[in-house]
Design a protein around this motif. Structure first.
Motif, short mmCIF file in Angstrom:
data_model
loop_
_atom_site.label_atom_id
_atom_site.label_comp_id
_atom_site.label_asym_id
_atom_site.label_seq_id
_atom_site.Cartn_x
_atom_site.Cartn_y
_atom_site.Cartn_z
N SER A 66 -2.38 4.96 3.99
CA SER A 66 -3.12 5.44 5.16
C SER A 66 -2.51 6.71 5.76
N GLU A 67 -1.27 7.04 5.41
CA GLU A 67 -0.63 8.25 5.93
C GLU A 67 -0.99 9.50 5.12
N ASP A 94 0.82 -1.22 0.00
CA ASP A 94 0.00 0.00 0.00
C ASP A 94 0.85 1.26 0.00
N ARG A 95 2.07 1.17 -0.52
CA ARG A 95 2.96 2.34 -0.54
C ARG A 95 2.62 3.25 -1.73
N VAL A 96 2.84 4.56 -1.53
CA VAL A 96 2.57 5.56 -2.54
C VAL A 96 3.80 6.44 -2.67
N LEU A 127 -2.52 15.85 -0.13
CA LEU A 127 -1.91 16.50 1.02
C LEU A 127 -1.19 15.43 1.82
N ILE A 128 0.05 15.71 2.19
CA ILE A 128 0.86 14.76 2.94
C ILE A 128 1.26 15.38 4.26
N PRO A 129 1.62 14.57 5.26
CA PRO A 129 2.08 15.11 6.53
C PRO A 129 3.38 15.88 6.37
N PRO A 146 -5.11 1.00 -2.66
CA PRO A 146 -4.86 2.41 -2.31
C PRO A 146 -5.98 3.32 -2.82
N GLN A 147 -6.19 4.41 -2.10
CA GLN A 147 -7.26 5.35 -2.42
C GLN A 147 -6.85 6.39 -3.46
#
Length: 105
Positions: free
Chosen positions: A97-98, A16-18, A74-76, A65-66
């Motif tokens: 999920s992050e 599930d990595r992006v 938007l990322i942290p 993945p979404q």
């Protein structure tokens, strides 16, 4: 252990990595003044370059993945795994999920 990767296209995320690349902040103000590099902040907006195939959870359900390649997200501010590319570019690998949000433009 610092390995330089040729390009982002040679990276294939697993599970599930992006893979994303941060949008570059403007180094010039609206009035035309150039800002010093140390004063240009990293933005929380990024473009998705590659997406893993997903994974199967403990119940046997396929979780995909979404986001898709080309999406603006938007990322942290912190987190993820930074990867340096040969042309002094930097990409970041996050779990699906992050990722905070998908931007509709």
């Amino acid at each position: 252990m610092s390995t330089l990767i040729k390009s982002a296209k040679s990276i294939a995320p697993l599970l599930d990595r992006v893979l994303v690349q941060r949008v570059k902040a403007e180094a010039k103000t609206a009035s035309g003044l150039y800002l010093p590099e140390k004063n240009v902040q990293k933005l929380n907006q990024a473009t998705v370059l590659a997406v893993g195939p997903g994974f199967t959870d403990a119940n046997g359900v396929k979780v995909v993945p979404q986001v898709a390649v080309g999406d603006s997200v938007l990322i942290p501010q912190f987190g993820g795994s930074s990867i340096k590319l040969k042309d002094d570019e930097e990409v970041v690998l996050f779990r699906d999920s992050e990722i905070l949000a998908k931007l509709n433009e």
